[in-house]
Write a protein that holds these residues in place. Structure first.
Motif, PDB file in Angstrom:
ATOM      1  N   ARG A   1       0.867  -1.165   0.000  1.00 41.93           N
ATOM      2  CA  ARG A   1       0.000   0.000   0.000  1.00 41.93           C
ATOM      3  C   ARG A   1       0.909   1.222   0.000  1.00 41.93           C
ATOM      4  O   ARG A   1       1.962   1.219   0.633  1.00 41.93           O
ATOM      5  CB  ARG A   1      -0.896  -0.026   1.245  1.00 41.93           C
ATOM      6  CG  ARG A   1      -2.079   0.892   1.186  1.00 41.93           C
ATOM      7  CD  ARG A   1      -3.088   0.528   2.271  1.00 41.93           C
ATOM      8  NE  ARG A   1      -2.466   0.376   3.576  1.00 41.93           N
ATOM      9  CZ  ARG A   1      -2.132   1.396   4.358  1.00 41.93           C
ATOM     10  NH1 ARG A   1      -2.317   2.633   3.953  1.00 41.93           N
ATOM     11  NH2 ARG A   1      -1.592   1.178   5.547  1.00 41.93           N
ATOM     12  N   LEU A   2       0.544   2.266  -0.748  1.00 42.00           N
ATOM     13  CA  LEU A   2       1.403   3.445  -0.840  1.00 42.00           C
ATOM     14  C   LEU A   2       1.355   4.192   0.489  1.00 42.00           C
ATOM     15  O   LEU A   2       0.514   5.061   0.711  1.00 42.00           O
ATOM     16  CB  LEU A   2       0.945   4.341  -1.991  1.00 42.00           C
ATOM     17  CG  LEU A   2       1.896   5.487  -2.357  1.00 42.00           C
ATOM     18  CD1 LEU A   2       3.286   4.961  -2.686  1.00 42.00           C
ATOM     19  CD2 LEU A   2       1.344   6.284  -3.524  1.00 42.00           C
TER      20      LEU A   2
ATOM     21  N   THR B   1      -0.352   0.237  -4.156  1.00 41.54           N
ATOM     22  CA  THR B   1      -1.808   0.379  -4.110  1.00 41.54           C
ATOM     23  C   THR B   1      -2.173   1.757  -3.573  1.00 41.54           C
ATOM     24  O   THR B   1      -1.652   2.180  -2.535  1.00 41.54           O
ATOM     25  CB  THR B   1      -2.423  -0.701  -3.204  1.00 41.54           C
ATOM     26  OG1 THR B   1      -2.016  -1.986  -3.685  1.00 41.54           O
ATOM     27  CG2 THR B   1      -3.930  -0.601  -3.197  1.00 41.54           C
ATOM     28  N   PRO B   2      -3.058   2.497  -4.264  1.00 35.97           N
ATOM     29  CA  PRO B   2      -3.440   3.838  -3.788  1.00 35.97           C
ATOM     30  C   PRO B   2      -3.966   3.789  -2.362  1.00 35.97           C
ATOM     31  O   PRO B   2      -4.651   2.836  -1.959  1.00 35.97           O
ATOM     32  CB  PRO B   2      -4.531   4.256  -4.774  1.00 35.97           C
ATOM     33  CG  PRO B   2      -4.270   3.465  -6.002  1.00 35.97           C
ATOM     34  CD  PRO B   2      -3.724   2.147  -5.524  1.00 35.97           C
ATOM     35  N   SER B   3      -3.654   4.827  -1.578  1.00 35.31           N
ATOM     36  CA  SER B   3      -4.012   4.832  -0.160  1.00 35.31           C
ATOM     37  C   SER B   3      -4.146   6.264   0.337  1.00 35.31           C
ATOM     38  O   SER B   3      -3.237   7.075   0.158  1.00 35.31           O
ATOM     39  CB  SER B   3      -2.944   4.084   0.640  1.00 35.31           C
ATOM     40  OG  SER B   3      -3.196   4.189   2.029  1.00 35.31           O
TER      41      SER B   3
ATOM     42  N   GLU C   1      -5.367   9.174  -0.283  1.00 35.36           N
ATOM     43  CA  GLU C   1      -4.766  10.202  -1.133  1.00 35.36           C
ATOM     44  C   GLU C   1      -5.253  11.614  -0.813  1.00 35.36           C
ATOM     45  O   GLU C   1      -4.755  12.576  -1.377  1.00 35.36           O
ATOM     46  CB  GLU C   1      -5.014   9.856  -2.597  1.00 35.36           C
ATOM     47  CG  GLU C   1      -4.355   8.536  -2.983  1.00 35.36           C
ATOM     48  CD  GLU C   1      -4.130   8.395  -4.465  1.00 35.36           C
ATOM     49  OE1 GLU C   1      -5.055   8.723  -5.218  1.00 35.36           O
ATOM     50  OE2 GLU C   1      -3.036   7.972  -4.868  1.00 35.36           O
TER      51      GLU C   1
ATOM     52  N   TYR D   1       0.428  11.470   2.319  1.00 34.39           N
ATOM     53  CA  TYR D   1       0.345  10.411   1.322  1.00 34.39           C
ATOM     54  C   TYR D   1       0.458  10.972  -0.088  1.00 34.39           C
ATOM     55  O   TYR D   1       1.061  10.346  -0.974  1.00 34.39           O
ATOM     56  CB  TYR D   1      -0.951   9.626   1.499  1.00 34.39           C
ATOM     57  CG  TYR D   1      -0.950   8.776   2.737  1.00 34.39           C
ATOM     58  CD1 TYR D   1      -0.639   7.426   2.671  1.00 34.39           C
ATOM     59  CD2 TYR D   1      -1.210   9.332   3.985  1.00 34.39           C
ATOM     60  CE1 TYR D   1      -0.605   6.641   3.808  1.00 34.39           C
ATOM     61  CE2 TYR D   1      -1.175   8.560   5.132  1.00 34.39           C
ATOM     62  CZ  TYR D   1      -0.866   7.222   5.042  1.00 34.39           C
ATOM     63  OH  TYR D   1      -0.819   6.460   6.173  1.00 34.39           O
ATOM     64  N   ARG D   2      -0.092  12.160  -0.316  1.00 38.39           N
ATOM     65  CA  ARG D   2       0.086  12.805  -1.622  1.00 38.39           C
ATOM     66  C   ARG D   2       1.566  13.126  -1.856  1.00 38.39           C
ATOM     67  O   ARG D   2       2.095  12.935  -2.953  1.00 38.39           O
ATOM     68  CB  ARG D   2      -0.759  14.071  -1.698  1.00 38.39           C
ATOM     69  CG  ARG D   2      -2.251  13.817  -1.836  1.00 38.39           C
ATOM     70  CD  ARG D   2      -2.959  15.054  -2.354  1.00 38.39           C
ATOM     71  NE  ARG D   2      -2.832  16.166  -1.416  1.00 38.39           N
ATOM     72  CZ  ARG D   2      -3.736  16.467  -0.479  1.00 38.39           C
ATOM     73  NH1 ARG D   2      -4.821  15.717  -0.360  1.00 38.39           N
ATOM     74  NH2 ARG D   2      -3.564  17.488   0.325  1.00 38.39           N
TER      75      ARG D   2
ATOM     76  N   ARG E   1       3.453   9.921  -2.722  1.00 43.32           N
ATOM     77  CA  ARG E   1       3.246   9.491  -4.111  1.00 43.32           C
ATOM     78  C   ARG E   1       4.114  10.316  -5.058  1.00 43.32           C
ATOM     79  O   ARG E   1       4.758   9.768  -5.968  1.00 43.32           O
ATOM     80  CB  ARG E   1       1.779   9.628  -4.494  1.00 43.32           C
ATOM     81  CG  ARG E   1       1.525   9.242  -5.955  1.00 43.32           C
ATOM     82  CD  ARG E   1       0.079   9.366  -6.365  1.00 43.32           C
ATOM     83  NE  ARG E   1      -0.092   9.039  -7.776  1.00 43.32           N
ATOM     84  CZ  ARG E   1      -1.248   9.066  -8.416  1.00 43.32           C
ATOM     85  NH1 ARG E   1      -2.360   9.387  -7.768  1.00 43.32           N
ATOM     86  NH2 ARG E   1      -1.306   8.751  -9.694  1.00 43.32           N
TER      87      ARG E   1
ATOM     88  N   HIS F   1       0.674   2.051 -10.099  1.00 44.85           N
ATOM     89  CA  HIS F   1      -0.039   2.718  -8.995  1.00 44.85           C
ATOM     90  C   HIS F   1      -1.516   2.341  -9.092  1.00 44.85           C
ATOM     91  O   HIS F   1      -2.373   3.113  -9.470  1.00 44.85           O
ATOM     92  CB  HIS F   1       0.155   4.239  -9.080  1.00 44.85           C
ATOM     93  CG  HIS F   1      -0.548   4.979  -7.971  1.00 44.85           C
ATOM     94  ND1 HIS F   1      -1.592   5.829  -8.199  1.00 44.85           N
ATOM     95  CD2 HIS F   1      -0.342   4.969  -6.629  1.00 44.85           C
ATOM     96  CE1 HIS F   1      -2.018   6.325  -7.046  1.00 44.85           C
ATOM     97  NE2 HIS F   1      -1.274   5.829  -6.088  1.00 44.85           N
ATOM     98  N   ARG F   2      -1.819   1.107  -8.755  1.00 45.75           N
ATOM     99  CA  ARG F   2      -3.196   0.626  -8.782  1.00 45.75           C
ATOM    100  C   ARG F   2      -3.270  -0.708  -8.026  1.00 45.75           C
ATOM    101  O   ARG F   2      -2.251  -1.312  -7.710  1.00 45.75           O
ATOM    102  CB  ARG F   2      -3.703   0.453 -10.212  1.00 45.75           C
ATOM    103  CG  ARG F   2      -2.965  -0.579 -11.051  1.00 45.75           C
ATOM    104  CD  ARG F   2      -3.644  -0.748 -12.404  1.00 45.75           C
ATOM    105  NE  ARG F   2      -3.015  -1.766 -13.226  1.00 45.75           N
ATOM    106  CZ  ARG F   2      -2.039  -1.539 -14.084  1.00 45.75           C
ATOM    107  NH1 ARG F   2      -1.562  -0.308 -14.236  1.00 45.75           N
ATOM    108  NH2 ARG F   2      -1.538  -2.531 -14.815  1.00 45.75           N
TER     109      ARG F   2
END
Length: 749
Positions: free
Chosen positions: A278-279, A313-315, A317, A322-323, A326, A352-353
């Motif tokens: 997870r990001l 994995t997007p998390s 955001e 977290y932004r 990324r 990124h998915r």
């Protein structure tokens, strides 16, 4: 509403909503470690439910069944999501619990939202749990739910599992409201952690901050006032995966073919190194990319022969940290590819998915090395999923020693991800490991994962929960006959009143504040309804009828505000004071021994009063009322958080008073040095007047002790909303006079 024997409570429901082309909603299983872990557990329960948020702000959908589970959505507004979830849960607790890798933020409005949402979850769980049911609460977003459930439903077996690390005392001590969080967790019978060191951190915090003693893993939690102590168990239960399901997928020829196809699409490199995360800044993605970039720069890795695949994995955001993460990760991947990639062949393939489980299993089978470099992680199920996905017994796991999985997967290459040189050495060792050594390590890893699956984890936790605290008598849960604002119709109440009025000898009794008079901030300015008081006076003059007012106020105060004749019995201080009895009542029935004050009780009351006055001084608006046998902290006039904070401090003080009865109510906490209750007072009065049946009107939690005593011919009328043991309900004080006048007319008839 259906009652379930096992209720799982988690922040999210185990499904996500997807819109079909026709506009209808389809619910699909959602990704995530908790959902993956609990899915198979819920399928093996006869009567199970899951309480959680559906994932979108706004009104919650009605309860529904999806994927074989009965689901009960909880509503979160957009403000709740911002303050409770993104705020206190993920910008305060998450970084603090993960060794302050990022700086935690503290905002009091976030705490307010966290407390309010936890109350909502607890109420939803209490409503669907069967008598004596097991409720299993999950994770850091809901740490107050166990205590809230304990207060509402002491009949429940309550477990809590913490999926993330629990921080060392020195870090946890930084948390505002730290004691409230600890007490919230201690409402459970069993608290589970991923690692033994997490359990030890929790035990240390409980000892240092609350002063509670513990023997090994058992904590003695004192009751409030004279309530009995409880024993709470806190220990490690390392979570696992559904290794059987993952193993079946790994043996699927289609997935094995997909793995071969994937390697071909990647250019058939000699080695494929994979990271799946997870990001999140706790996962060590930046450290991993730094090590990989340096290896390429050193010439230790040929980008034409060795490819890295990073799935992020997007998390969260909408959260700034977290932004920013990324942006940093994508800039780093772009720089490395710009420096080292060949045309048509990246040095790092970055996604990124989310990938579904079948695609993920194929990726694991295509990987020669999997990097799990978390800086701090409760468990990390990616490591276990990779091991379960390799029936060929090939592949190498590089695992951070700061992930919970490192305690079990000792045959992995363990690494300190903060040490970039050590991480680089571990990657090179993994890439060079011969197949014979790979097989030996993977065989050991697979035995650990396959022998300890999620079913074993759940069975171990629920088995321990079943016996946790059994040395103490399990309290009987409060009787709940009516929930929320539900109740029989007004016509049914009239019918019951009519039958009651024909009973030869009856006792008519009522609370005062909130029933005969609306609750007001200034207790001295209370204005009882003259029509209601008049009806009670007239009832008291009828043959075979006795009337009593039962209040938390003192006798003097109650008499001053009601001016009742001697035919109406006044009972003050929640039953500790009883006024003069009319001639047709037997005074000898009253046993005053337990309500008499002596020198020791007088001194105790003086000490309690002095302490409550200090609390009131520190919380503007709070007031202290002194009664003949009790002291009461009132918080109705306290502004903002002063009311809740004063109540919390008062209840903390109450835990030091084992011989005092504590009665929390609506914006009040009463400390009584005499053990009495409204319920016992009504029972005594009913015997004194030889009543065949009684009716009682009450609105507060203190009135529930009366409603609990309802017999076959008695009537309990709850004034207002809320779960209650009463048999009937009316809207508010404005409806009380009508009920009393109706009873008066029926009795006269």
């Amino acid at each position: 509403m259906p009652a379930h024997d096992l209720v799982v409570v988690a922040n999210r429901l185990p499904v996500d909503a997807h819109l079909r082309e026709d506009g209808s909603v389809e619910w699909e299983p959602s990704p995530g470690g908790l959902v993956t872990a609990m899915e198979s557990v819920m399928r093996n329960v006869d009567s199970g439910a899951w309480v959680g948020w559906a994932g979108s702000p706004g009104e919650a959908p009605d309860p529904f069944e999806a994927d074989g589970m009965q689901l009960y959505p909880v509503m979160l507004s957009a403000e709740d999501v911002a303050r409770y979830y993104e705020g206190f849960s993920n910008a305060t607790l998450w970084p603090l619990y993960h060794d302050v890798i990022a700086d935690p933020e503290f905002h009091r409005t976030w705490w307010d939202a966290y407390r309010e949402v936890n109350e909502r979850f607890a109420k939803a769980a209490a409503a669907v749990a069967a008598p004596g049911a097991t409720v299993w609460v999950h994770d850091y977003q809901l740490q107050l739910v166990p205590s809230l459930l304990r207060d509402a439903r002491p009949d429940l077996r309550i477990g809590f599992f913490d999926h993330i690390p629990f921080p060392p005392f020195e870090l946890f001590a930084q948390l505002p409201k730290r004691n409230q969080v600890l007490r919230g967790l201690l409402g459970a019978d069993l608290i589970g952690f991923q690692r033994e060191r997490d359990a030890l951190n929790f035990l240390t915090s409980v000892r240092q901050l609350l002063g509670y003693t513990h023997h090994q893993h058992e904590i003695t939690v004192p009751g409030i006032g004279s309530a009995p102590a409880r024993v709470v168990t806190a220990k490690a239960f390392p979570i696992s995966i559904d290794s059987h399901a993952v193993g079946e997928m790994a043996e699927d020829p289609e997935i094995q073919e997909a793995a071969r196809t994937l390697r071909h699409e990647l250019g058939d490199p000699r080695k494929v190194v994979v990271g799946v995360d997870r990001l999140d800044y706790t996962k060590g993605i930046r450290h991993r990319l730094k090590a990989w970039g340096e290896l390429l720069n050193d010439g230790a890795i040929d980008p034409d022969e060795v490819l890295m695949v990073q799935v992020a994995t997007p998390s969260r955001e909408r959260v700034d940290a977290y932004r920013q993460l990324r942006d940093e990760v994508e800039l780093t991947v772009g720089r490395i590819n710009g420096d080292f990639a060949s045309i048509g062949r990246p040095a790092i393939s970055y996604l990124h998915r989310s990938l579904d489980r079948r695609a993920m299993t194929a990726l694991y089978q295509a990987a020669d090395v999997v990097l799990v470099t978390a800086l701090r992680d409760g468990m990390n199920l990616v490591a276990k999923e990779y091991v379960a996905s390799r029936p060929d017994e090939l592949g190498v796991l590089v695992l951070s020693e700061f992930a919970g999985a490192a305690d079990e997967l000792r045959a992995a290459i363990l690494v300190n991800p903060h040490d970039i040189d050590e991480l680089k050495t571990a990657i090179l060792r993994a890439l060079a490991m011969p197949e014979e050594e790979q097989r030996a390590a993977m065989q050991s890893l697979r035995r650990q994962v396959l022998d300890n699956d999620v079913q074993g984890w759940a069975h171990a936790f629920l088995g321990e929960l079943e016996s946790a605290g059994r040395a103490q008598d399990v309290p009987t849960g409060p009787t709940v006959r009516l929930t929320g604002d539900a109740g029989p119709s007004r016509e049914e109440l009239t019918s019951a009143l009519s039958e009651f009025a024909r009973t030869p000898r009856i006792l008519v009794a009522s609370d005062f504040d909130g029933v005969l008079a609306p609750i007001v901030a200034d207790r001295d300015a209370v204005q009882p309804d003259p029509t209601a008081l008049g009806a009670l006076r007239e009832l008291a003059e009828l043959p075979g009828v006795n009337v009593a007012l039962v209040s938390g106020r003192t006798l003097t105060d109650l008499d001053h505000h009601t001016q009742m004749p001697s035919s109406v019995v006044l009972v003050g201080s929640h039953g500790a004071q009883v006024g003069a009895l009319p001639p047709d009542m037997d005074a000898g029935t009253l046993d005053g021994a337990g309500t008499q004050m002596d020198d020791e009780r007088e001194r105790l009351l003086e000490s309690i009063t002095a302490t409550l006055r200090r609390i009131a001084t520190q919380h503007p608006g709070a007031e202290v009322e002194v009664k003949p046998s009790a002291a009461v902290l009132h918080t109705r006039k306290a502004k903002g958080r002063y009311a809740a904070n004063a109540t919390e401090v008062a209840l903390e003080y109450a835990r030091t008073l084992p011989d005092v009865k504590i009665t929390p109510g609506k914006e009040v906490v009463e400390f009584s040095v005499v053990d009495s209750s409204k319920g016992s007072a009504i029972q005594t009065l009913a015997r004194a007047c030889a009543a065949d049946a009684w009716v009682y009107l009450g609105d507060d939690v203190t009135d529930e002790s009366v409603f609990e005593e309802i017999g076959d011919n008695d009537l309990g009328i709850k004034v207002g909303t809320g779960d209650t043991a009463a048999t009937f309900r009316i809207g508010g004080p404005e409806d009380v006079a009508g009920v009393l006048e109706e009873l008066l007319a029926l009795r006269r008839g």
